[in-house]
Scaffold this motif. Structure first.
Motif, PDB file in Angstrom:
ATOM      1  N   PRO B 271       0.833  -1.200   0.000  1.00 47.28           N
ATOM      2  CA  PRO B 271       0.000   0.000   0.000  1.00 47.28           C
ATOM      3  C   PRO B 271       0.866   1.248   0.000  1.00 47.28           C
ATOM      4  O   PRO B 271       1.888   1.299   0.698  1.00 47.28           O
ATOM      5  N   VAL B 272       0.488   2.241  -0.791  1.00 44.56           N
ATOM      6  CA  VAL B 272       1.210   3.520  -0.761  1.00 44.56           C
ATOM      7  C   VAL B 272       0.217   4.659  -0.570  1.00 44.56           C
ATOM      8  O   VAL B 272      -0.960   4.538  -0.902  1.00 44.56           O
ATOM      9  N   GLY B 273       0.726   5.749  -0.035  1.00 45.57           N
ATOM     10  CA  GLY B 273      -0.108   6.926   0.189  1.00 45.57           C
ATOM     11  C   GLY B 273      -0.019   7.882  -0.977  1.00 45.57           C
ATOM     12  O   GLY B 273       0.637   7.610  -1.985  1.00 45.57           O
ATOM     13  N   VAL B 274      -0.675   9.023  -0.857  1.00 42.36           N
ATOM     14  CA  VAL B 274      -0.683  10.003  -1.934  1.00 42.36           C
ATOM     15  C   VAL B 274      -0.040  11.311  -1.476  1.00 42.36           C
ATOM     16  O   VAL B 274       0.941  11.771  -2.049  1.00 42.36           O
ATOM     17  N   THR B 275      -0.568  11.898  -0.414  1.00 43.65           N
ATOM     18  CA  THR B 275      -0.077  13.219  -0.015  1.00 43.65           C
ATOM     19  C   THR B 275       1.117  13.159   0.926  1.00 43.65           C
ATOM     20  O   THR B 275       1.855  14.118   1.045  1.00 43.65           O
ATOM     21  N   GLY B 276       1.278  12.063   1.630  1.00 43.96           N
ATOM     22  CA  GLY B 276       2.397  11.988   2.564  1.00 43.96           C
ATOM     23  C   GLY B 276       2.133  12.683   3.879  1.00 43.96           C
ATOM     24  O   GLY B 276       3.046  13.172   4.522  1.00 43.96           O
ATOM     25  N   ASP B 277       0.880  12.747   4.308  1.00 43.89           N
ATOM     26  CA  ASP B 277       0.578  13.333   5.614  1.00 43.89           C
ATOM     27  C   ASP B 277       0.315  12.224   6.627  1.00 43.89           C
ATOM     28  O   ASP B 277       0.388  11.042   6.304  1.00 43.89           O
ATOM     29  N   ARG B 281      -0.182   8.009   6.160  1.00 41.19           N
ATOM     30  CA  ARG B 281       0.660   7.011   6.826  1.00 41.19           C
ATOM     31  C   ARG B 281      -0.195   6.089   7.680  1.00 41.19           C
ATOM     32  O   ARG B 281       0.082   4.900   7.802  1.00 41.19           O
ATOM     33  N   TYR B 282      -1.247   6.673   8.258  1.00 39.44           N
ATOM     34  CA  TYR B 282      -2.183   5.842   9.023  1.00 39.44           C
ATOM     35  C   TYR B 282      -2.839   4.805   8.110  1.00 39.44           C
ATOM     36  O   TYR B 282      -2.870   3.615   8.418  1.00 39.44           O
ATOM     37  N   VAL B 284      -1.783   3.676   5.252  1.00 40.94           N
ATOM     38  CA  VAL B 284      -0.793   2.706   4.768  1.00 40.94           C
ATOM     39  C   VAL B 284      -0.585   1.623   5.810  1.00 40.94           C
ATOM     40  O   VAL B 284      -0.603   0.426   5.498  1.00 40.94           O
ATOM     41  N   ARG B 285      -0.438   2.023   7.058  1.00 39.43           N
ATOM     42  CA  ARG B 285      -0.154   1.019   8.090  1.00 39.43           C
ATOM     43  C   ARG B 285      -1.357   0.108   8.311  1.00 39.43           C
ATOM     44  O   ARG B 285      -1.194  -1.096   8.512  1.00 39.43           O
ATOM     45  N   VAL B 286      -2.545   0.683   8.270  1.00 36.76           N
ATOM     46  CA  VAL B 286      -3.728  -0.164   8.454  1.00 36.76           C
ATOM     47  C   VAL B 286      -3.820  -1.168   7.310  1.00 36.76           C
ATOM     48  O   VAL B 286      -4.077  -2.362   7.518  1.00 36.76           O
ATOM     49  N   ALA B 287      -3.539  -0.682   6.080  1.00 37.21           N
ATOM     50  CA  ALA B 287      -3.578  -1.600   4.941  1.00 37.21           C
ATOM     51  C   ALA B 287      -2.488  -2.658   5.082  1.00 37.21           C
ATOM     52  O   ALA B 287      -2.689  -3.823   4.708  1.00 37.21           O
ATOM     53  N   GLU B 288      -1.339  -2.268   5.629  1.00 35.79           N
ATOM     54  CA  GLU B 288      -0.253  -3.239   5.812  1.00 35.79           C
ATOM     55  C   GLU B 288      -0.658  -4.348   6.769  1.00 35.79           C
ATOM     56  O   GLU B 288      -0.247  -5.492   6.607  1.00 35.79           O
ATOM     57  N   MET B 289      -1.448  -3.975   7.784  1.00 38.89           N
ATOM     58  CA  MET B 289      -1.910  -5.016   8.704  1.00 38.89           C
ATOM     59  C   MET B 289      -2.748  -6.047   7.953  1.00 38.89           C
ATOM     60  O   MET B 289      -2.620  -7.248   8.163  1.00 38.89           O
ATOM     61  N   GLY B 406       3.726  10.243  17.031  1.00 38.05           N
ATOM     62  CA  GLY B 406       2.936   9.023  16.869  1.00 38.05           C
ATOM     63  C   GLY B 406       3.079   8.454  15.476  1.00 38.05           C
ATOM     64  O   GLY B 406       3.316   7.260  15.311  1.00 38.05           O
ATOM     65  N   THR B 407       2.994   9.308  14.461  1.00 40.99           N
ATOM     66  CA  THR B 407       3.018   8.816  13.089  1.00 40.99           C
ATOM     67  C   THR B 407       4.390   8.261  12.722  1.00 40.99           C
ATOM     68  O   THR B 407       4.518   7.427  11.848  1.00 40.99           O
ATOM     69  N   GLN B 408       5.433   8.743  13.420  1.00 41.06           N
ATOM     70  CA  GLN B 408       6.775   8.231  13.113  1.00 41.06           C
ATOM     71  C   GLN B 408       6.993   6.857  13.705  1.00 41.06           C
ATOM     72  O   GLN B 408       7.933   6.167  13.323  1.00 41.06           O
TER      73      GLN B 408
END
Lengths: 343, 417
Positions: B271-277, B281-282, B284-289, B406-408
């Motif tokens: 999964p990749v994001g678009v804007t990079g905010d 990132r949230y 992306v990580r949820v999709a990674e799960m 948190g996002t980092q």
């Protein structure tokens, strides 16, 4: 026996009578505050798939007592660089108005401490006074985190006070009175006679502004656990700290009571005309308050926290315009004598 | 006019959202961040130096304690580096087990991240929901290695032992009667694989629960959308990796780009994001799960169908079987040598990296031919992320710094090492 009590009561000096009445109101409030904390921990516990306190006393029922005792025994630490008089005064200033406001709250048509004709104004004045406790606490602590919390709180309360005031003006327009008992009595006659329907936007705004006024989630930026640690009361400990909590919870109950009185018909039953359950009763008032108190807890368990500037935006750009527009609508409806509320 | 100075706020190390021991010196203009200066080193334990004095296998346990929320992924990087230098290739079954536990670890890490991130932003319920699921995964760790967190399960040449056929079960106590215990044990009747399969079936529903609470929540969006935008170019320049980089829209994942173990045979998406905010990132990580869950499922199916050895049959690197050791003199000697002296790694150097839940976790290993590393350098993803904190938080408000930490997904075990 009853006669004896009544004669002794009449024989008492008036000042003593008033003090006794105050005690009769304040003691149950303090007890409800204590058990509201337990209810909060239990309700949020179950929302979060855990159990909550269940070890102190049967089913954890003595937990608030244990908490209170613990806080009483704790040392009150006064930071060296703080202003010690203001530091001690702040929690008292926070708690006093939260309790004083109850003077004009009617529990049913007869049961009230003071039947003030300017009740609504009195409430408005006292609820805004509570924030001084927070600001003074933040200032007197002489800590950067506390100071930020105090600043946030000041800004927040100023904005929400306006929305709240306008919502109350709507109630005043609808009921033609500032006396809270009269406001409730203007709503007599079933669910659809209550003010929540004609004043729906004001009802919502009033309750949400109330959540913001009491610094509860999602508007708890003054406390901001994860940002400014505990905000204004970061330096407080022991009973001083407990007083802030008592004030916060007493305010929650107050807001719940006011919302129930002004928008949900107070002690009137939603089923008028039916035997027993149709009777107006203090139990109905408590039931309605419980609904709002549950909402407070539910919000806290569900929502993320707003950022400080977002709260300001919500207050000034959403709540205040909504209330102003709806005030006009109510004014027109009152002029047109729109039934069943305003005829 | 009075001289106006900015407000300096010492954020941490004892701060509820400092994620351990971050000390941030913030320069504030009102509530707006002018400068954020992260101070590190409060959790320094000298892992890299300690490793120089321990036999290769004894360092595996230190790796768990680097990023202490994604334990096995750290071990994997270290073990891969040693294998690269030794030239050993673990049996395929061991590779599948490692991949499966890497993905279990990824879910563990992302659950903690999600819970902590949401808690920082003020939504506390997600945290406890996430811990409910973490409990099951810890049980899987425990079943396979005996430890709930610091597993020390991977070995150069494979994994320590095969997956267990039974799961430990709850017993009745003062608080739980037989009926409740039976209910708790329902999914523990079979093997570890059955237990994990049951988890993979339930897990997508749980992720839906978190998403109901957060993804479309207006407050959550207000707090994360357009916060700390990192452009793809800047993300690459600053050395961001993992979800931090993918959130900016760069499709870089070591599992696809430099496949190790059996990742090239598994079906999953990046999964990749678009804007990079923060919001991207949230997502992306949820999709990674969800992707990790898919990978675990595939590994379970393969592991069921293909029994076999889980560690190389090379007594110089891996211990002989217990049975063999008791009856065979040579095996006994090998066992003794391995557990006292260890094994020597040929002279040279190697860099091995894994797609750790937080980003690229690399181990640079130099050996002088001895039985312990000459130098061990850890490339921790969190270190580069923390270095970007200043740039990410400039111009945002105090409450956003918390969201950015948190996002980092910072963990100080690996940053300070």
């Amino acid at each position: 026996m009853l006669e004896l009590i009544l004669t002794t009561w009449d024989a008492l000096p008036e000042i003593l009578q008033i003090v006794l009445k105050i005690v009769v109101i304040v003691v149950p409030i303090m007890l409800s505050v204590a058990y509201l904390t337990l209810a909060e921990r239990k309700v949020i516990g179950y929302i979060q798939v855990r159990i909550g306190p269940n070890r102190v006393g049967p089913k954890g029922l003595l937990q608030p007592i244990a908490d209170g005792l613990k806080l009483l025994m704790k040392e009150i630490i006064i930071p060296t660089n703080s202003n010690r008089y203001l530091f001690i005064a702040a929690p008292i200033i926070a708690l006093a108005p939260a309790l004083a406001a109850w003077a004009v709250i009617p529990f049913n048509a007869e049961l009230l401490l003071s039947d003030l004709d300017a009740g609504l104004l009195y409430i408005l004045a006292l609820t805004s006074f509570g924030v001084y406790g927070i600001i003074i606490a933040g200032w007197a602590s002489n800590s950067k985190y506390a100071f930020l919390g105090a600043l946030r709180s000041a800004a927040q309360v100023v904005s929400y006070e306006i929305a709240m005031g306008f919502a109350l003006v709507g109630v005043l327009l609808a009921a033609h009175s500032l006396n809270i008992r009269d406001i409730v009595e203007a709503q007599a006659g079933g669910v659809f006679h209550w003010f929540w329907l004609p004043l729906l936007p004001l009802f919502v705004v009033y309750f949400l502004a109330g959540v913001a006024e009491t610094n509860r989630a999602p508007f708890d930026v003054a406390e901001g656990e994860s940002e400014i640690v505990a905000g204004f009361h970061v330096e407080y400990s022991g009973m001083c700290f407990a007083l802030f909590f008592l004030a916060e919870y007493a305010n929650m109950i107050l807001i719940a009571a006011l919302t129930a009185l002004m928008f949900l018909g107070g002690w009137y039953s939603p089923f008028p005309g039916l035997p027993v359950i149709g009777e107006p009763s203090i139990i109905w008032l408590f039931a309605k308050m419980s609904v709002f108190l549950f909402l407070f807890l539910w919000f806290r368990a569900t929502f993320p926290r707003y950022r400080y500037d977002q709260i300001m935006r919500l207050g000034w750009k959403v709540f205040i315009p909504v209330t102003i527009v709806w005030l006009l609508v109510v004014a027109v409806a009152v002029l047109a004598e729109l039934g069943p509320w305003f005829d | 006019m009075a001289e106006i100075r900015n407000y300096t706020l010492n954020f941490g190390p004892q701060h509820p959202s400092a994620h351990g021991v971050l000390r941030l010196v913030l320069e504030l203009d009102g509530e707006v961040i002018e400068r954020a200066d992260p101070h590190i080193g409060l959790l320094h334990r000298g892992t890299e130096k300690l490793a120089e004095h321990k036999a290769f296998n004894q360092n595996i346990g230190y790796m768990d304690r680097l990023d202490y929320v994604s334990m096995l992924a750290n071990e994997h990087g270290y073990v891969l580096a040693i294998e690269k230098m030794l030239g050993t290739v673990p049996p395929v079954r061991a590779q599948y087990i490692r991949v499966m536990f890497d993905e279990v670890t990824r879910i563990l890490n992302h659950l903690l991240w999600l819970g902590a991130h949401a808690l920082d932003i003020g939504a506390m319920t997600v945290f406890l929901f996430a811990f409910r699921e973490r409990e099951d995964l810890f049980d899987a760790y425990e079943a396979v290695s005996g430890a709930r967190m610091h597993a020390t399960y991977y070995r150069p040449g494979g994994v320590y032992r095969d997956l267990p056929d039974t799961m430990p079960k709850y017993e009745t106590s003062k608080w739980h009667n037989q009926k409740e215990v039976n209910k708790l044990n329902e999914n523990r009747e079979g093997s570890l694989l059955d237990f994990l399969e049951d988890f993979t079936r339930r897990f997508p529903g749980y992720v839906d629960e978190y998403e109901t609470l957060l993804t479309d929540n207006r407050i959550w969006k207000q707090r994360t959308v357009d916060i700390a935008i990192v452009s793809p170019e800047r993300a690459l320049q600053m050395g961001l990796t993992g979800p931090m980089l993918r959130g900016s829209g760069v499709e870089w994942d070591l599992r696809k780009k430099q496949p190790y173990e059996v990742y090239d045979q598994l079906d999953f998406d990046i999964p990749v994001g678009v804007t990079g905010d923060c919001y991207d990132r949230y997502l992306v990580r949820v999709a990674e799960m969800r992707e990790a869950n898919k990978i675990i499922k595939q590994c379970i199916d393969w592991l069921r169908a293909n029994p076999g050895p889980v560690i190389v049959n090379d007594v110089k690197v891996a211990p002989p079987s217990r049975e063999n050791m008791k009856g065979n003199m040579e095996a006994m000697i090998h066992h003794f040598k391995l557990f006292t002296e260890g094994y020597c790694v040929p002279e040279g150097e190697a860099y091995a990296a894994v797609e750790h839940p937080k980003g690229e976790f690399g181990i640079y290993l130099v050996s002088d031919g001895a039985n312990k590393p000459y130098r061990l350098k850890i490339r921790a993803p969190g270190f580069a992320h923390l270095a970007a904190l200043d740039e990410m938080s400039r111009g945002h408000m105090l409450a956003d710094v918390v969201a950015i930490i948190g996002t980092q997904d910072i963990v100080f075990g690996e940053v300070d090492r």
